[in-house]
Scaffold this motif. Structure first.
Motif, PDB file in Angstrom:
ATOM      1  N   PRO A   1      20.212  57.761  49.784  1.00  0.00           N
ATOM      2  CA  PRO A   1      19.012  56.991  49.533  1.00  0.00           C
ATOM      3  C   PRO A   1      19.273  55.385  49.979  1.00  0.00           C
ATOM      4  N   CYS A   2      18.671  54.953  51.069  1.00  0.00           N
ATOM      5  CA  CYS A   2      18.767  53.601  51.482  1.00  0.00           C
ATOM      6  C   CYS A   2      17.458  52.989  51.723  1.00  0.00           C
ATOM      7  N   ILE A   3      17.580  51.715  51.460  1.00  0.00           N
ATOM      8  CA  ILE A   3      16.401  50.468  51.696  1.00  0.00           C
ATOM      9  C   ILE A   3      16.732  49.886  52.995  1.00  0.00           C
ATOM     10  N   LEU A   4      16.074  50.185  54.201  1.00  0.00           N
ATOM     11  CA  LEU A   4      16.081  49.579  55.413  1.00  0.00           C
ATOM     12  C   LEU A   4      15.535  48.379  55.523  1.00  0.00           C
ATOM     13  N   SER A   5      16.394  47.132  55.571  1.00  0.00           N
ATOM     14  CA  SER A   5      15.765  45.724  55.661  1.00  0.00           C
ATOM     15  C   SER A   5      15.633  45.281  57.134  1.00  0.00           C
ATOM     16  N   LYS A   6      14.593  44.773  57.175  1.00  0.00           N
ATOM     17  CA  LYS A   6      13.913  44.274  58.657  1.00  0.00           C
ATOM     18  C   LYS A   6      14.054  42.743  58.597  1.00  0.00           C
ATOM     19  N   SER A   7      14.791  42.243  57.528  1.00  0.00           N
ATOM     20  CA  SER A   7      14.610  41.072  57.308  1.00  0.00           C
ATOM     21  C   SER A   7      15.524  40.258  58.390  1.00  0.00           C
ATOM     22  N   THR A   8      14.974  38.839  58.821  1.00  0.00           N
ATOM     23  CA  THR A   8      15.743  38.140  59.821  1.00  0.00           C
ATOM     24  C   THR A   8      17.037  37.504  59.286  1.00  0.00           C
ATOM     25  N   THR A   9      17.006  37.452  57.918  1.00  0.00           N
ATOM     26  CA  THR A   9      18.047  36.539  57.392  1.00  0.00           C
ATOM     27  C   THR A   9      19.383  36.978  57.771  1.00  0.00           C
ATOM     28  N   ASP A  10      20.557  36.285  57.389  1.00  0.00           N
ATOM     29  CA  ASP A  10      21.798  36.532  57.833  1.00  0.00           C
ATOM     30  C   ASP A  10      22.297  37.698  56.790  1.00  0.00           C
ATOM     31  N   GLU A  11      23.241  38.559  57.137  1.00  0.00           N
ATOM     32  CA  GLU A  11      23.616  39.710  56.181  1.00  0.00           C
ATOM     33  C   GLU A  11      24.368  39.192  55.104  1.00  0.00           C
ATOM     34  N   VAL A  12      25.066  38.039  55.408  1.00  0.00           N
ATOM     35  CA  VAL A  12      25.770  37.259  54.137  1.00  0.00           C
ATOM     36  C   VAL A  12      24.775  36.887  53.227  1.00  0.00           C
ATOM     37  N   GLU A  13      23.632  36.536  53.425  1.00  0.00           N
ATOM     38  CA  GLU A  13      22.562  35.861  52.615  1.00  0.00           C
ATOM     39  C   GLU A  13      22.178  37.227  51.678  1.00  0.00           C
ATOM     40  N   ASP A  14      21.883  38.368  52.403  1.00  0.00           N
ATOM     41  CA  ASP A  14      21.348  39.259  51.650  1.00  0.00           C
ATOM     42  C   ASP A  14      22.547  39.992  50.631  1.00  0.00           C
ATOM     43  N   SER A  15      23.802  40.010  51.105  1.00  0.00           N
ATOM     44  CA  SER A  15      24.725  40.440  50.103  1.00  0.00           C
ATOM     45  C   SER A  15      24.858  39.292  48.895  1.00  0.00           C
ATOM     46  N   LEU A  16      24.585  38.083  49.187  1.00  0.00           N
ATOM     47  CA  LEU A  16      24.959  37.200  48.106  1.00  0.00           C
ATOM     48  C   LEU A  16      23.668  37.251  47.139  1.00  0.00           C
ATOM     49  N   ALA A  17      22.512  37.420  47.741  1.00  0.00           N
ATOM     50  CA  ALA A  17      21.347  37.395  46.844  1.00  0.00           C
ATOM     51  C   ALA A  17      21.194  38.753  45.931  1.00  0.00           C
ATOM     52  N   GLU A  18      21.785  39.745  46.666  1.00  0.00           N
ATOM     53  CA  GLU A  18      21.836  40.917  45.641  1.00  0.00           C
ATOM     54  C   GLU A  18      22.766  40.631  44.473  1.00  0.00           C
ATOM     55  N   ASN A  19      24.020  40.217  44.622  1.00  0.00           N
ATOM     56  CA  ASN A  19      25.019  39.918  43.718  1.00  0.00           C
ATOM     57  C   ASN A  19      24.513  38.743  42.667  1.00  0.00           C
ATOM     58  N   VAL A  20      23.982  37.858  43.253  1.00  0.00           N
ATOM     59  CA  VAL A  20      23.742  36.702  42.281  1.00  0.00           C
ATOM     60  C   VAL A  20      22.569  36.818  41.640  1.00  0.00           C
ATOM     61  N   GLN A  21      21.572  37.626  42.000  1.00  0.00           N
ATOM     62  CA  GLN A  21      20.356  37.965  41.460  1.00  0.00           C
ATOM     63  C   GLN A  21      20.414  38.920  40.018  1.00  0.00           C
ATOM     64  N   ARG A  22      21.454  39.662  40.212  1.00  0.00           N
ATOM     65  CA  ARG A  22      21.652  40.625  39.236  1.00  0.00           C
ATOM     66  C   ARG A  22      22.047  39.888  37.740  1.00  0.00           C
ATOM     67  N   LEU A  23      21.416  40.658  36.730  1.00  0.00           N
ATOM     68  CA  LEU A  23      21.805  40.125  35.521  1.00  0.00           C
ATOM     69  C   LEU A  23      22.443  41.067  34.685  1.00  0.00           C
ATOM     70  N   ASP A  24      23.510  40.683  34.126  1.00  0.00           N
ATOM     71  CA  ASP A  24      24.266  41.608  33.286  1.00  0.00           C
ATOM     72  C   ASP A  24      23.511  41.773  32.036  1.00  0.00           C
ATOM     73  N   LEU A  25      23.817  43.003  31.527  1.00  0.00           N
ATOM     74  CA  LEU A  25      23.044  43.447  30.380  1.00  0.00           C
ATOM     75  C   LEU A  25      23.220  42.835  29.218  1.00  0.00           C
ATOM     76  N   HIS A  26      22.512  42.329  28.333  1.00  0.00           N
ATOM     77  CA  HIS A  26      22.727  41.571  27.247  1.00  0.00           C
ATOM     78  C   HIS A  26      23.655  42.205  26.198  1.00  0.00           C
ATOM     79  N   PRO A  27      24.522  42.051  25.505  1.00  0.00           N
ATOM     80  CA  PRO A  27      25.461  42.728  24.606  1.00  0.00           C
ATOM     81  C   PRO A  27      24.651  43.247  23.330  1.00  0.00           C
ATOM     82  N   LEU A  28      23.284  42.493  23.089  1.00  0.00           N
ATOM     83  CA  LEU A  28      22.678  43.248  22.008  1.00  0.00           C
ATOM     84  C   LEU A  28      21.758  44.571  22.357  1.00  0.00           C
TER      85      LEU A  28
END
Length: 721
Positions: free
Chosen positions: A97-124
């Motif tokens: 299963p893949c999401i086919l991106s048609k964005s004109t942004t740079d690949e580095v930006e996509d990779s950074l956005a996916e990791n930065v926007q991710r929020l770790d699960l709260h310990p509670l």
């Protein structure tokens, strides 16, 4: 007319064969973090791919599609799938299963956005999820295996269930830290948790260690000597509860029921005391957690001796020694190594050691009227002091006619007018001066009492003059009187009318555990083993002793008479002033001697004002501000921590300032350099650590007071003043 806003369109999903996917070199994740790729592969194998890969169509240099798709975001998932394919557990053409991106942004930006926007699960939230699985019947090990975390982590998360829901709500609202919540999990008492939180909310100190301290202040550490002595298993077997801290090293935890622990420890100590009394035959055994310092005052101490060799053992030792020497001499001349001879020499050496180093045993008759003390050491092991005789038991032994021991006690006035001096009660001891007194009476018979008194007065005066001209003998006579008083106590007398007392320091708690008490006891024990048990043999022993050993023994006896205690009911300004002079001559400093202020010995027994004054003097005003808001118990504990390495002393322990600070105190004329030998024994003939003497037979340079008393005495006086 307003322009309609442009609608957002999302990237479409698509299933792409795995062999058509390639990892983009512009993926920003370069450093390993989180669970491993192997663990992620196992997770995918268990529950499938939960998150699609982000891909883009790959083009060649001319801009044509190559049929492959690059992965700028999802590299770890791709590597996990690649590992499963290489293991043959996944087909190379499996649809991913893949999401086919048609964005004109740079690949580095996509990779950074996916990791930065991710929020770790709260310990509670993690805790609540794990708790749900556990309530559904999934075990701790299974949960750990499913999510590739340690069992300890699972238990820690489950432990958060012991925290009050009100505090968990504050944690969820970011009003508390995870470390604080973990500190509260040490107990299941929600009311106490909330009470402590309300308390620390009003204070500046909210550190986890402070929370743990408040929650455990009514408990006993598992390292407490009583807990070590009783054993955690025995405590839990009768219903005792132990609190544990899963988030920190708790050294075994805390015992919640101090009263139960105290009861168990007392019962076990009584059982051990009774067993000691029965097994070894003592007349009495006293048991207590602690005895006051000086609790043996007024009791005669006797010591064990090595068991004598029997005739058979003596013959065997001679035989083994002969075999060992012969075999060792032959082996020394051998040219080849022989393991059999080596082993035989070792066996003979071990047997010689067993014969020569026999265990110490007490005299059976002394044990029958003697006793022992059993207490609890700081390490939780019983401490036993053996070999003490009460004064009333000395009299009882004589009344029963202890003829076998050959000892006699001073008559307490039974009407026959006969008196005698005390011998050390030991089997085979020589008869006291009773016979000599009777002989003297017979030779003086026929003379009037007045004549005898006048003659002996003249002899006494002449003897005084002779003694004054023999300083070494005078020193030995004084030492003889001191040792009789220090080690033998009852009835043993000297012709010198010297009085030596020793103040009872038993009311001061904790003295027995100090390094000074242990050194004194060790030194006293060493001398006790060396001195003859029979006081009648003491004079000859002291005369044969070398000069430096006599000095060490003299110093030990004299030191026990020192009394610098300040008491409100017993004002002794002159004596206290002399004690300060003596301390200056010794260069004595209480801080250098090892005293530090603790809650038990000082800080817990004074007012808050005095505590703050001490911290201010030692550490400054800034340290005072750290503790001035605390309640007294907490203030005392924090002050102990602050003062630990400061060298600060309360006023009664400080060395007094000389009236003229430019004038150095005069060195004591009797100072002896105990370290002159370098190794602690060679120059002094005495082990400076224990005070144990060298016997004259071991010391070829030992002084002999019987030959040349004046010359030896001159040397001795120069050393002792």
């Amino acid at each position: 007319m307003a322009k309609a806003s442009e609608k957002i369109t999302l990237n479409a999903g698509r299933e792409i064969p795995f062999n058509k996917l390639v990892l983009s070199q512009r993926n920003v994740r370069k450093t390993k973090a989180g669970i491993s790729v192997a663990d992620l592969a196992e997770d995918i194998a268990r529950r499938g791919l939960l998150t699609s890969l982000n891909v883009r169509v790959e083009h060649d240099a001319q801009g044509h599609e190559t049929g492959f798709f690059r992965i700028p975001a999802g590299g770890r998932r791709y590597r996990a799938l690649e590992l499963l394919v290489s293991q043959g557990r996944l087909a190379r053409t499996v649809a991913v299963p893949c999401i086919l991106s048609k964005s004109t942004t740079d690949e580095v930006e996509d990779s950074l956005a996916e990791n930065v926007q991710r929020l770790d699960l709260h310990p509670l939230d993690q805790f609540r999820a794990i708790m749900t699985l556990w309530e559904e019947g999934v075990g701790e090990e299974e949960i750990a295996a499913r999510f590739f975390i340690s069992v300890a982590t699972v238990r820690q998360r489950l432990r958060l269930a012991s925290v009050s829901p009100r505090l968990l709500e504050r944690y969820a609202a970011d009003e508390m830290t995870l470390q604080q919540i973990m500190a509260f999990s040490i107990t299941d008492d929600h009311a106490r948790q909330e009470q402590v939180w309300e308390l620390i909310s009003l204070q500046a100190s909210r550190e986890p260690y402070f929370i743990r301290r408040l929650l455990t202040e009514t408990t006993v550490r598992a390292t407490d000597r009583r807990a070590v002595y009783v054993g955690i298993a025995a405590y839990e077997a009768v219903g005792g509860i132990v609190m544990h801290d899963l988030f920190d090293d708790d050294n075994g935890g805390w015992l919640e029921d101090p009263s139960l622990l105290e009861q168990l420890a007392i019962e076990k100590l009584r059982v051990d005391a009774e067993a000691l009394k029965t097994d070894e035959g003592w007349k009495w055994v006293e048991a207590a957690f602690d005895f006051p310092y000086g609790h043996t005052a007024g009791l005669r101490r006797f010591y064990p001796e090595r068991a004598e060799l029997t005739d058979d053992e003596f013959a065997r030792r001679q035989e083994v020694e002969t075999q060992y020497k012969t075999l060792d001499a032959d082996y020394a001349e051998a040219t080849e190594y022989d393991p059999d001879i080596e082993q035989r020499l070792e066996e003979l050496g071990d047997e010689l050691d067993r014969l020569n180093h026999r265990p110490f045993v007490f005299d059976r008759l002394e044990v029958a009227r003697g006793g022992a003390f059993i207490s609890l050491g700081a390490d939780g092991k019983p401490t036993i002091e053996r070999g003490f005789v009460r004064p009333e038991d000395e009299s009882a032994g004589d009344a029963e006619g202890d003829d076998a021991s050959g000892s006699s006690e001073e008559d307490d006035g039974d009407g026959d007018g006969t008196s005698s001096t005390t011998e050390g009660a030991r089997s085979g001891a020589e008869t006291n001066t009773v016979d000599g007194a009777e002989e003297e009476d017979s030779t003086a018979r026929g003379l009037s009492d007045r004549v005898v008194e006048d003659l002996t007065a003249a002899r006494t005066l002449a003897l005084r003059n002779a003694l004054a001209n023999a300083p070494a003998i005078a020193f030995a006579a004084a030492l003889h009187a001191l040792v009789l008083r220090t080690f033998f106590f009852q009835g043993s007398v000297s012709c010198l009318e010297l009085t030596v007392g020793s103040a009872n320091l038993g009311q001061t708690p904790g003295l027995c555990d100090t390094v000074w008490a242990k050194e004194i006891d060790q030194r006293h024990e060493a001398w006790g083993h060396e001195l003859p048990q029979n006081p009648g043999a003491l004079w000859d022993y002291l005369i044969a002793l070398d000069d430096v050993s006599r000095l060490a023994l003299f110093a030990h006896c004299i030191s026990l008479s020192l009394n610098a205690v300040v008491q409100a009911w017993n004002r002794r300004p002159a004596a206290i002033s002399h004690a300060e002079q003596l301390a200056r001559s010794l260069g004595f400093d209480m801080a250098e001697a090892g005293w530090i202020p603790t809650v038990d010995n000082y800080l817990g027994r004074i007012t808050k004002t005095h505590i703050l004054k001490a911290v201010r003097e030692a550490c400054g005003e800034q340290s005072v501000q750290l503790i001035d808001h605390l309640k007294k118990p907490d203030m005392a504990r924090e002050a102990e921590r602050l003062l630990r390495c400061s060298g600060w002393l309360p006023e009664p322990l400080r060395a007094p300032v000389p009236e003229d600070p430019l004038q150095e105190p005069a060195a004591c004329a009797g100072a002896v350099d105990a370290d002159a030998g370098g190794d602690g024994s060679s120059a002094t003939g005495v082990n400076t650590q224990t005070g144990a003497p060298r016997s004259p037979a071991q010391d070829p340079d030992a002084g002999d007071l019987t030959s040349g008393p004046v010359e030896d005495g001159d040397a001795l006086v120069s050393a002792t003043g």
